[in-house]
Design a protein around this motif. Structure first.
Motif, PDB file in Angstrom:
ATOM      1  N   VAL A 114       0.897  -1.147  -0.228  1.00 58.38           N
ATOM      2  CA  VAL A 114      -0.092   0.028   0.018  1.00 58.38           C
ATOM      3  C   VAL A 114       0.944   1.157  -0.084  1.00 58.38           C
ATOM      4  O   VAL A 114       1.889   1.390   0.765  1.00 58.38           O
ATOM      5  N   THR A 115       0.677   2.001  -0.840  1.00 62.02           N
ATOM      6  CA  THR A 115       1.334   3.508  -1.075  1.00 62.02           C
ATOM      7  C   THR A 115       0.786   4.559  -0.074  1.00 62.02           C
ATOM      8  O   THR A 115      -0.373   4.141   0.158  1.00 62.02           O
ATOM      9  N   GLN A 117       0.163   7.361  -1.387  1.00 61.33           N
ATOM     10  CA  GLN A 117      -0.759   8.087  -1.886  1.00 61.33           C
ATOM     11  C   GLN A 117      -2.301   7.447  -1.813  1.00 61.33           C
ATOM     12  O   GLN A 117      -3.305   7.893  -1.532  1.00 61.33           O
ATOM     13  N   GLU A 118      -1.956   6.041  -1.817  1.00 57.18           N
ATOM     14  CA  GLU A 118      -3.562   5.128  -1.736  1.00 57.18           C
ATOM     15  C   GLU A 118      -4.081   5.464  -0.469  1.00 57.18           C
ATOM     16  O   GLU A 118      -5.198   5.366  -0.197  1.00 57.18           O
ATOM     17  N   SER A 119      -3.207   5.234   0.801  1.00 56.73           N
ATOM     18  CA  SER A 119      -3.761   5.402   2.027  1.00 56.73           C
ATOM     19  C   SER A 119      -4.207   6.709   2.250  1.00 56.73           C
ATOM     20  O   SER A 119      -5.351   6.809   2.956  1.00 56.73           O
ATOM     21  N   LEU A 122      -7.934   6.990   0.449  1.00 56.38           N
ATOM     22  CA  LEU A 122      -9.033   6.131   1.170  1.00 56.38           C
ATOM     23  C   LEU A 122      -9.132   6.669   2.604  1.00 56.38           C
ATOM     24  O   LEU A 122     -10.416   6.445   2.958  1.00 56.38           O
ATOM     25  N   TRP A 192     -15.368   1.184  -0.764  1.00 59.51           N
ATOM     26  CA  TRP A 192     -13.919   1.116  -1.324  1.00 59.51           C
ATOM     27  C   TRP A 192     -14.160  -0.012  -2.647  1.00 59.51           C
ATOM     28  O   TRP A 192     -12.930  -0.186  -3.338  1.00 59.51           O
ATOM     29  N   VAL A 197      -8.743   3.942  -6.226  1.00 59.05           N
ATOM     30  CA  VAL A 197      -7.578   3.168  -5.986  1.00 59.05           C
ATOM     31  C   VAL A 197      -7.696   1.809  -6.260  1.00 59.05           C
ATOM     32  O   VAL A 197      -6.551   1.071  -6.784  1.00 59.05           O
ATOM     33  N   ASN A 198      -8.791   1.121  -5.902  1.00 62.92           N
ATOM     34  CA  ASN A 198      -8.989  -0.411  -6.194  1.00 62.92           C
ATOM     35  C   ASN A 198      -9.153  -0.725  -7.385  1.00 62.92           C
ATOM     36  O   ASN A 198      -8.800  -1.592  -8.098  1.00 62.92           O
ATOM     37  N   ARG A 201      -5.576  -0.694  -8.923  1.00 61.53           N
ATOM     38  CA  ARG A 201      -5.035  -2.064  -8.352  1.00 61.53           C
ATOM     39  C   ARG A 201      -5.469  -3.213  -9.394  1.00 61.53           C
ATOM     40  O   ARG A 201      -4.690  -4.028  -9.473  1.00 61.53           O
TER      41      ARG A 201
END
Length: 319
Positions: A114-115, A117-119, A122, A192, A197-198, A201
């Motif tokens: 998990v980066t 930026q992603e964190s 979210l 989510w 983000v997902n 991914r």
């Protein structure tokens, strides 16, 4: 010199098999094992709620748990420092939840990479969801999100690294007090599912981030600062150890040995005055339910790769 290698001790079920490969994969490590004085420290994860490395870390911070707390409760204020000394710290770390033949399981933020930026993305999307729950979303930190819990909330704290890969039905509390948390996690999972983000991914064939793990509950005042600087940590074996991927674990050993060689070379180099190093070399190896401290005196023999009498290292390796 002091250095810690996490995930370096395989469980007894594969200890003999991995030992047979050490001479080729990590000859320096095996030599160190043969000449060091070993001290074994037990750390039952069923009692501590955390990995052996985390138990060692909590020992360095001299954490004193309250009667109702597991040792793991002290991890949150270590990972997310800076809060008021008398307020409990609860940490929410992002994760992936999935199903396999062995049941429901979890992968940690480190496992699924998990980066930041992603964190952050979210975290921002979760703010509205937390508003309608008894939980309070507080601060975003590199190690996770700090969360305020309702009065009287209790949760047997277990670290994400410990329960990752395990069947969650055996570790997730089922009592009524945890229902609000389960409801919150369900709402986050729904919100989510189609988050950008997902979606990215999925396109990259990476596990989606569909939940998180809450742990902690200790107050910063229950810990003390370590008496000396913490040692250098080598973590290359940790993920393979946690996921029981012993072929991958063996494949990582040469890289660990290369880093260890560099650290030893720097530590054993004579001081600028020309005097030999007089401090002992300590290696700390961690496994599932124990860690082993290996001590080597910095004699000239050590600089010549440790000739002399060998010790029965497999006695503690296979314990």
């Amino acid at each position: 010199m002091e250095l810690i290698i996490t995930g370096a001790l395989p469980p007894a079920s594969v200890a003999d098999e991995t030992a047979r490969h050490l001479a080729n994969a990590a000859p320096l490590l095996q030599r160190l094992f043969e000449h060091a004085v070993a001290q074994v420290h037990l750390a039952d994860p069923d009692q501590t709620g955390c990995t052996a490395y985390e138990a060692w870390l909590l020992g360095q911070h001299r954490f004193v748990p309250d009667p109702a707390q597991t040792l793991c409760a002290g991890l949150a204020p270590i990972l997310a420092p800076g809060g008021p000394a008398d307020e409990p710290v609860w940490l929410f770390q992002l994760a992936h939840f999935g199903l396999s033949q062995s049941g429901a399981h979890m992968l940690t933020a480190d496992d699924i990479v998990v980066t930041e930026q992603e964190s952050l993305a979210l975290y921002e999307s979760a703010a509205d969801i937390f508003t309608d729950t008894p939980f309070v979303l507080k601060v975003h930190t590199p190690q996770g999100w700090t969360v305020g819990v309702p009065d009287g909330f209790t949760l047997p704290s277990r670290s994400p690294s410990l329960i990752a890969g395990a069947d969650l039905s055996h570790v997730w509390p089922q009592d009524d007090a945890v229902k609000p948390l389960r409801r919150l996690l369900s709402e986050l999972q729904i919100a989510w599912h189609h988050h950008p983000v997902n979606e990215i991914r999925r396109q990259s064939r990476m596990p989606v981030i569909n939940g998180g793990w809450l742990f902690g509950g200790a107050r910063p005042e229950q810990l003390s600062a370590p008496e000396r600087a913490l040692p250098f940590v080598l973590r290359a074996l940790e993920a393979a150890h946690r996921q029981h991927q012993w072929g991958h674990w063996l494949a990582q050993l040469p890289g660990v040995e290369q880093e260890l060689t560099q650290q030893l070379d720097a530590a054993l180099r004579p001081e600028l005055s020309g005097n030999p190093v007089t401090r002992p070399v300590k290696l700390i190896l961690t496994g599932t339910d124990r860690w082993v401290t290996l001590t080597l005196e910095p004699t000239p023999a050590l600089l010549k790769w440790l000739p002399g009498k060998r010790k029965q290292w497999k006695q503690w390796w296979s314990q």
